[in-house]
Design an enzyme around this catalytic site. Structure first.
Site, mmCIF file in Angstrom:
data_model
loop_
_atom_site.group_PDB
_atom_site.id
_atom_site.type_symbol
_atom_site.label_atom_id
_atom_site.label_comp_id
_atom_site.label_asym_id
_atom_site.label_seq_id
_atom_site.Cartn_x
_atom_site.Cartn_y
_atom_site.Cartn_z
ATOM 1 N N CYS A 199 0.835 -1.201 0.000
ATOM 2 C CA CYS A 199 0.000 0.000 0.000
ATOM 3 C C CYS A 199 0.874 1.257 0.000
ATOM 4 O O CYS A 199 1.411 1.645 1.041
ATOM 5 C CB CYS A 199 -0.921 -0.022 1.212
ATOM 6 S SG CYS A 199 -1.910 1.466 1.367
ATOM 7 N N CYS A 220 -0.370 4.134 2.172
ATOM 8 C CA CYS A 220 -0.163 3.932 3.613
ATOM 9 C C CYS A 220 1.302 4.168 3.986
ATOM 10 O O CYS A 220 1.598 4.801 4.990
ATOM 11 C CB CYS A 220 -0.497 2.507 4.045
ATOM 12 S SG CYS A 220 -1.969 1.812 3.349
ATOM 13 N N ASP A 221 2.205 3.632 3.204
ATOM 14 C CA ASP A 221 3.605 3.556 3.624
ATOM 15 C C ASP A 221 4.581 4.421 2.820
ATOM 16 O O ASP A 221 5.750 4.533 3.194
ATOM 17 C CB ASP A 221 4.083 2.093 3.564
ATOM 18 C CG ASP A 221 3.292 1.205 4.502
ATOM 19 O OD1 ASP A 221 2.874 1.701 5.556
ATOM 20 O OD2 ASP A 221 3.086 0.020 4.187
#
Ligand code: NDP
Length: 313
Positions: A136, A139-140
């Site tokens: 992701c 997200c990261d």
């Protein structure tokens, strides 16, 4: 065999399921939620979450899920460990069976079983999960500012992830196993126009390496041809973008799915083709796939259930 009756069964945790549990419990529906294989859902495999509104300092995926879970329990939601292995939506009340052999009779159901990112199947992916491997970028990605990263895949998701990362990382390598991108033309063009994205066509990943954290990938170009070549690509982040699989197998007999297996919902609502069965979160969303959008659709599903139950009282 034990049996339980409930006004609302929520199948699956994660932001959609827990938010649906929070809203239905506040509406005095006393929902019963089964958490499934991965309590807390996909967010629990990410590291920090910095884009969920209300957490100015960020939080971890696990903490965020634990917070919403506690909030739902505070208002009376019954949250249980366990997996729903079988459903029967042809009868009313609907029937579901857990892995522990409990039978549930439910007046309404919210499906929030999510989707699972596909992995290549390399042992190294698990070894470096959270230590350089992610599924992701939104997200990261932030943790790879000014670093070198690779994205695997050639579809719209891979192109989107590569473009997102190209605004953070110094260099992005898009590892594509074929000699073309499967993504839509507009996405392909955007990727090809971006100076810091390099597309590695005809390239497969054989493994990953690194001492404590990911330090690079072992790649093979033109695999199985006379031009086959093995080389190492030093990178700090390795993002999988080879597709997601919605967790809909046990529902497919009753619920209408799209060509990729995602649940079809009706209009702006969370209603499925079976009256009284609703779907929220990634299981019905191939496009946005964010914790906040999943939580939002969990809220919508709870409100839809409330109206459905009121109309059928
Ligand atoms: P896709 O199935 O479209 O693409 C998957 C990509 O991963 C393909 O390039 C495929 O390669 C590659 N791949 C699959 N398995 C492997 C493997 N084992 N090793 C290496 N590469 C592999 O998935 P997406 O998630 O990209 O998209 C899913 C759907 O969602 C699509 O319909 C897409 O259009 C849509 N979508 C739309 C968006 C938008 O409109 N903004 C954004 C994101 C997704 P190969 O081509 O060789 O099979």
């Amino acid at each position: 065999m034990d049996s339980i009756k409930t006004k609302c069964l929520i199948i699956g945790s994660g932001p959609a399921g827990y938010t649906a549990a929070l809203y239905t419990s506040r509406a005095n529906i006393s929902p019963l939620l089964y958490e499934g294989h991965q309590p807390g859902g996909q967010l629990t495999i990410t590291t920090e979450v910095e884009n969920f509104p209300g957490y100015p300092e960020g939080t971890t995926g696990t903490e965020l899920m634990e917070d919403i879970r506690k909030q739902a329990i505070r208002f009376g939601a019954q949250v249980r460990e366990g997996i729903i292995t079988e459903v029967d939506f042809s009868q009313r009340p609907f029937k579901a069976v857990t892995d522990g052999g409990i039978t549930i009779a439910a007046e309404s159901v919210i499906i929030s079983t999510g989707a699972s990112a596909k992995f290549l199947g390399l042992a190294d992916e698990q070894k470096y999960m959270g230590l350089g491997v992610s599924a992701c970028a939104t997200c990261d990605g932030f943790f790879y500012r000014k670093k070198r990263v690779a994205v695997v895949g050639g579809g719209d998701t891979a192109c989107e992830e590569a473009l997102y990362l190209s605004n953070l990382a110094s260099e992005v390598f898009l590892i594509v196993r074929k000699d073309y991108l499967r993504a839509s033309k507009v996405m392909q063009q955007r990727v090809l126009d971006k100076p810091n994205i390099k597309v590695l066509f005809n390239t497969n990943t054989a493994g990953l390496y690194g001492e404590d954290y990911l330090e690079g990938a072992h790649l093979i170009e033109n695999i199985g041809t006379p031009k086959e070549q093995h080389f190492d690509l030093p990178i700090d982040g390795f993002f999988l973008a080879i597709g997601h699989k919605p967790n809909t197998d046990i529902f497919s007999k009753y619920i209408e799915l799209d060509e990729n297996g995602y649940i079809k919902t009706i209009g702006q609502s969370t209603a499925t083709n079976v009256e009284g069965v609703f779907a929220a979160g990634d299981v019905a969303d191939p496009h946005y796939r964010q914790a906040i959008t999943a939580a939002g659709s969990g809220c919508k599903a709870a409100l839809d259930v409330e109206r459905y139950l009121a109309g059928n009282a």
